[in-house]
Design an enzyme around this catalytic site. Structure first.
Site, short mmCIF file in Angstrom:
data_model
loop_
_atom_site.label_atom_id
_atom_site.label_comp_id
_atom_site.label_asym_id
_atom_site.label_seq_id
_atom_site.Cartn_x
_atom_site.Cartn_y
_atom_site.Cartn_z
CE LYS A 127 28.54 -2.55 -8.37
NZ LYS A 127 28.56 -1.24 -9.32
CG HIS B 265 4.12 3.95 8.41
ND1 HIS B 265 4.06 4.74 7.56
CD2 HIS B 265 3.39 2.65 7.96
CE1 HIS B 265 3.68 4.08 6.31
NE2 HIS B 265 3.01 2.82 6.54
NE ARG C 256 -1.83 -2.28 2.68
CZ ARG C 256 -2.14 -3.55 2.27
NH1 ARG C 256 -3.25 -3.75 1.50
NH2 ARG C 256 -1.35 -4.59 2.72
CB THR C 257 3.53 2.54 2.21
OG1 THR C 257 2.61 2.14 3.40
CG2 THR C 257 4.06 3.83 2.29
NE ARG D 299 6.98 0.76 4.46
CZ ARG D 299 5.97 0.18 4.61
NH1 ARG D 299 5.88 -1.17 4.19
NH2 ARG D 299 4.95 0.94 5.00
C1 NCD Z 1 1.56 -1.08 7.91
C2 NCD Z 1 3.24 -1.01 8.15
O1 NCD Z 1 3.99 -1.28 7.10
O2 NCD Z 1 3.56 -0.55 9.30
N1 NCD Z 1 1.25 -1.22 6.89
C3 NCD Z 1 1.23 -0.11 5.99
O3 NCD Z 1 1.78 0.70 5.61
N2 NCD Z 1 -0.13 0.04 5.61
C4 NCD Z 1 1.08 -1.64 8.96
C5 NCD Z 1 1.60 -3.38 9.27
O4 NCD Z 1 2.13 -3.90 8.38
O5 NCD Z 1 0.99 -4.12 10.00
#
Ligand code: NCD
Length: 337
Positions: free
Chosen positions: A93, A147, A64-65, A114
């Site tokens: 490397k 997040h 999703r993100t 991320r």
């Molecule tokens: C969440 C995450 O990655 O922290 N997912 C997301 O970004 N929608 C929640 C999760 O993974 O439980």
């Protein structure tokens, strides 16, 4: 005098988001989605940032993100590059994280990242602040720490859901599941400092209780919270229940499988205990903690929450690139079919 909009550069720490900025982002997201409804509106949006490029650096799993940021960029006409598998980057490397980030910044106008390491996005932002051509860094999830853009879309979802019921102020919000290792609930708790008379109810097994740093933050901002393992007892007073999954990827030896998952799950029976205007949220992906049979209940908000994420991320990008004014000033009437 024209009202001044707040500005945004890096998106790292949820604590910097103040009420005015949150309200502006929610209004912007709603305006963008209205404009996007017609083909001329969609074309208008695509002409807002065709000269901008984004790097999506996602070395931890994401659906999703990643997809919502990718599509948010494309809605604005931006081009995107991505690294999702570190084995395809020069880090194998021996290139340092800092040098990799600096390299991305040579080619793009924003880095969205991320990582499984807490603090990595903050490190990237600090590095940017020390160079001649800094680009903004957006944290799309840092370990089990923060997040922030998820918390923004969660606020947007709460705000929309309660728009006819006095907004987020005064609401009782439950958070359930693996609160110790879940970054979404940690970030969301921090944004709660912006709302009046909110009360939080943490529903979790003892060993997955909310961490002390967040509890200290809530206490210092006079946000009352209670902790319980009794879901049926808690549900009737909640305006929203934010359900999360066990973050079993952090297990040492499968310990989260020992939790009695049924006690921290929402099914048809639990929905009977929730207020008629109460809502169920989940950052997704879901495990057994929400029965798919709940999906058709109008109070199940998680699929709408997922879509809200894309519009909120468009709003964040518009804010960062100072394009908000273009969206605010355009006549919506220009986009009727
Ligand atoms: C969440 C995450 O990655 O922290 N997912 C997301 O970004 N929608 C929640 C999760 O993974 O439980």
């Amino acid at each position: 005098m024209a009202r001044k909009f707040t500005t945004l550069f890096h998106v790292i720490d949820p604590r910097v988001f103040q009420r005015q900025l949150l309200d502006e982002l929610c209004a912007l997201a709603t305006r963008v989605r209205a404009i996007a409804k017609t083909p001329p509106g969609a074309r208008f949006l695509q002409n807002l940032a065709p000269d901008r490029r984004a790097m999506l650096y996602f070395t931890q799993p994401s659906t999703r993100t990643f997809l919502s940021f990718n599509n948010a960029c494309h809605i604005l006409g931006m081009r995107t590059s991505e690294i999702r598998d570190p084995s395809t980057s020069s880090e194998v490397k021996g290139e340092s994280f800092e040098d990799a980030i600096r390299t991305f910044s040579s080619y793009v106008d924003v880095i969205i990242m991320r990582s499984r390491h807490p603090g990595r996005a903050a490190l990237a932002a600090n590095l940017m602040d020390s160079i001649a051509r800094p680009v903004p860094v957006i944290n799309g999830g840092s370990g089990s720490d923060q997040h922030p853009t998820q918390a923004l879309l969660d606020i947007y979802t709460l705000d929309r859901s309660f728009s006819e019921h006095g907004g987020i102020d005064g609401k009782v919000i439950g958070m359930m599941g693996d609160l110790r290792r879940g970054r979404t609930v940690r970030s969301l708790c921090m944004l709660m400092q912006n709302y009046r008379d909110v009360r939080l109810v943490f529903v979790a097994p003892d060993q997955y209780a909310m961490q002390d740093d967040i509890k200290a933050f809530l206490a210092s901002h006079n946000i009352p919270y209670v902790e319980t393992a009794d879901l049926p007892g808690a549900l009737p007073e909640l305006d929203a229940i934010y359900v999360t999954r066990m973050q079993s990827e952090w297990d040492q030896a499968g310990e989260s499988r020992k939790v009695d998952a049924a006690r921290f799950s929402i099914g048809i029976e639990e929905m009977k205990l929730l207020k008629p205007e109460g809502i169920v949220m989940h950052p997704l992906p879901r495990g057994p903690e929400i029965d798919p049979a709940v999906d058709t209940d109008p109070r199940a908000m998680y699929w709408r929450q997922e879509r809200n994420g894309m519009w909120m991320r468009v709003a964040v990008l518009l804010k960062i690139f100072k394009l908000e004014i273009r969206v605010r000033e355009v006549e919506l009437g220009a986009f009727t079919v």
